[in-house]
Design an enzyme around this catalytic site. Sequence first.
Site, short mmCIF file in Angstrom:
data_model
loop_
_atom_site.label_atom_id
_atom_site.label_comp_id
_atom_site.label_asym_id
_atom_site.label_seq_id
_atom_site.Cartn_x
_atom_site.Cartn_y
_atom_site.Cartn_z
N ALA A 163 0.83 -1.20 0.00
CA ALA A 163 0.00 0.00 0.00
C ALA A 163 0.87 1.26 0.00
O ALA A 163 2.08 1.21 0.26
CB ALA A 163 -0.92 -0.01 1.22
N PHE A 164 0.22 2.41 -0.24
CA PHE A 164 0.95 3.67 -0.37
C PHE A 164 1.50 4.18 0.95
O PHE A 164 2.49 4.92 0.97
CB PHE A 164 0.03 4.74 -0.98
CG PHE A 164 -1.01 5.27 -0.02
CD1 PHE A 164 -0.71 6.31 0.86
CD2 PHE A 164 -2.28 4.72 0.02
CE1 PHE A 164 -1.66 6.79 1.75
CE2 PHE A 164 -3.24 5.19 0.91
CZ PHE A 164 -2.93 6.22 1.78
N GLY A 227 -2.15 -6.64 -10.17
CA GLY A 227 -2.61 -7.23 -8.92
C GLY A 227 -3.54 -8.40 -9.14
O GLY A 227 -3.39 -9.46 -8.51
N SER A 244 -6.94 -2.20 2.07
CA SER A 244 -8.24 -2.06 2.73
C SER A 244 -8.90 -3.43 2.92
O SER A 244 -8.63 -4.39 2.20
CB SER A 244 -9.16 -1.17 1.90
OG SER A 244 -9.55 -1.82 0.70
N THR A 245 -9.81 -3.48 3.88
CA THR A 245 -10.58 -4.70 4.11
C THR A 245 -11.42 -5.05 2.89
O THR A 245 -11.56 -6.22 2.52
CB THR A 245 -11.48 -4.53 5.35
OG1 THR A 245 -10.65 -4.34 6.50
CG2 THR A 245 -12.36 -5.75 5.57
N GLU A 265 -2.98 -8.08 5.59
CA GLU A 265 -2.81 -7.00 6.55
C GLU A 265 -3.78 -5.90 6.13
O GLU A 265 -3.49 -5.08 5.26
CB GLU A 265 -1.37 -6.49 6.55
CG GLU A 265 -0.34 -7.54 6.95
CD GLU A 265 -0.41 -7.92 8.42
OE1 GLU A 265 -1.21 -7.32 9.16
OE2 GLU A 265 0.36 -8.81 8.84
N THR A 300 -2.27 1.34 11.87
CA THR A 300 -2.21 1.32 13.34
C THR A 300 -2.51 2.69 13.95
O THR A 300 -2.33 2.88 15.16
CB THR A 300 -0.82 0.86 13.82
OG1 THR A 300 0.18 1.70 13.23
CG2 THR A 300 -0.57 -0.60 13.46
N GLU A 399 -13.14 2.47 9.32
CA GLU A 399 -11.78 3.00 9.31
C GLU A 399 -11.72 4.15 8.30
O GLU A 399 -11.97 3.95 7.11
CB GLU A 399 -10.76 1.94 8.93
CG GLU A 399 -9.33 2.48 8.88
CD GLU A 399 -8.35 1.52 8.25
OE1 GLU A 399 -7.22 1.42 8.75
OE2 GLU A 399 -8.71 0.87 7.24
N GLY A 461 3.39 2.23 15.55
CA GLY A 461 4.80 2.00 15.74
C GLY A 461 5.06 0.61 16.25
O GLY A 461 4.72 0.28 17.39
#
Length: 512
Positions: A163-164, A227, A244-245, A265, A300, A399, A461
């Site tokens: 991801a970016f 992808g 993303s989910t 993830e 996170t 999110e 972190g």
Amino acid sequence: MQTNINSVLKNLGILDLNPAYSTGNTWGGKANSVTIDSYSPVDGKKIAAVRVADKEDYETVLTQAETALIFWRNQPAPKRGDIVRQLGDALRIHKEDLGTLVSYEMGKSLQEGLGEVQEMIDICDFAVGLSRQLYGLTMHSERPNHRMYEQWHPLGIVGIISAFNFPVAVWSWNAALALVCGNVCVWKPSSKTPLCAVACQHILARVLKQNEMPEGISSLLIGNATGDLINNDKRIPLVSFTGSTRIGRKVSAAVATRFGKSILELGGNNAIIISKDADLDMSIIGAVFGAVGTAGQRCTSTRRLIIHEDIYESFKNKLVKAYGQLRIGDPLDQHNHVGPLIDKDAVDMYNQAIGKGKTEGARFVVEGGTLTGDAYNSGCYVKPCVAEVENHYEIVQEETFAPILYLIKYKTLDQAIALQNSVPQGLSSAIMTLNLREAEQFLSCAGSDCGIANVNIGTSGAEIGGAFGGEKETGGGRESGSDAWKGYMRRQTNTINYAATLPLAQGIKFDL
């Protein structure tokens, strides 16, 4: 700024490269192929155009990867580890330039950009040690003069879709481990940050070339269409996807349909519980960095603060004061705390989330909004904001990849843990408390349901020594440290009979 970034690109050796793909030392793609433009969210300027890989390019990459795999998996693991060690050394040399490029192309602060490169260096160090510890177990056999043990073999080609928001670190988490385990890698980076990927691939390609390694050990594919090719390709037994989910569901289904494996993830909706027994000054630092670091674009990132009712008002006032001290602007200026969102689409999602929150009843104690003026001419800068909400609000359950922080009040720790767990995502969590009983309850099986649970540090972190990942709609994947390496390998159980007879298991008799 543009002159400076051109110098960075030159130092990284990618100023004149315009590839659709790389198979290591070879860069390719049709001269007339479609291109994507990389614009910096810092100042809105175009950095470069990069060609997009088509299906023919994809097949070139996969063919090279299949050939390279035969060579690479037969190299001793410590030899593979030495190549990764050299990658870590090369990253040390290019840390400042690569960190600057990450900051400029993605928009995170320079400190965070440099930190991301340091994370790459750290995972290389971890992987080097791991290359001498790919251990299996030895078991006692029920049959006399038999020995049983298990060993681990590489899976083959590993597809990495990143991801970016962490344009280089997440690739390295996967690549460093996959390579020492004997796999070869095919990487499709985010099309929003292609130059960071080109830089990383170029650094690794030089290491491979210096060691006279074959093409295809690590490959790069630019463009979103690749992808789907990776997800549906039976030649790729493992796909590691970060995103993303919503997209993760599609990736998971596609890979599972062909009985492949996936490391997912996905989204996070992370909370910090602020106990009445917390060190409030320390809690403010953890909460604010967690919420505004990377402009809230970390999986996170802290989305929710669940605050005890006895300290709710005082902590809220401290938080509002802290937000008033935030400096928003060019992330390459180390005096600034917050940089831009990745693009104007992200700004639109941020504004929509604020509007939806207000409709549902959110009361903003720190107002948000888009920043304008010469210092913010990219149109990607927004104000970090804070709202008082109820946990059940629909927007709170989602999110939003932006610096929006929600405040929620609680009475008892059981209630706080229930609030924290009652979202679809399960990535990161934290409690701020000096009460040992509260800390232990939070970490117990009846506590946080997240893959990461911290005490007296924030949600964002992660050190590479621990396995990174989460539960529920976060996908269940694990990367980086601990025994995450096993996800890149296949387990094999072996039994050796060194007797002169052939006894069967379970005492079965079969005489001829």
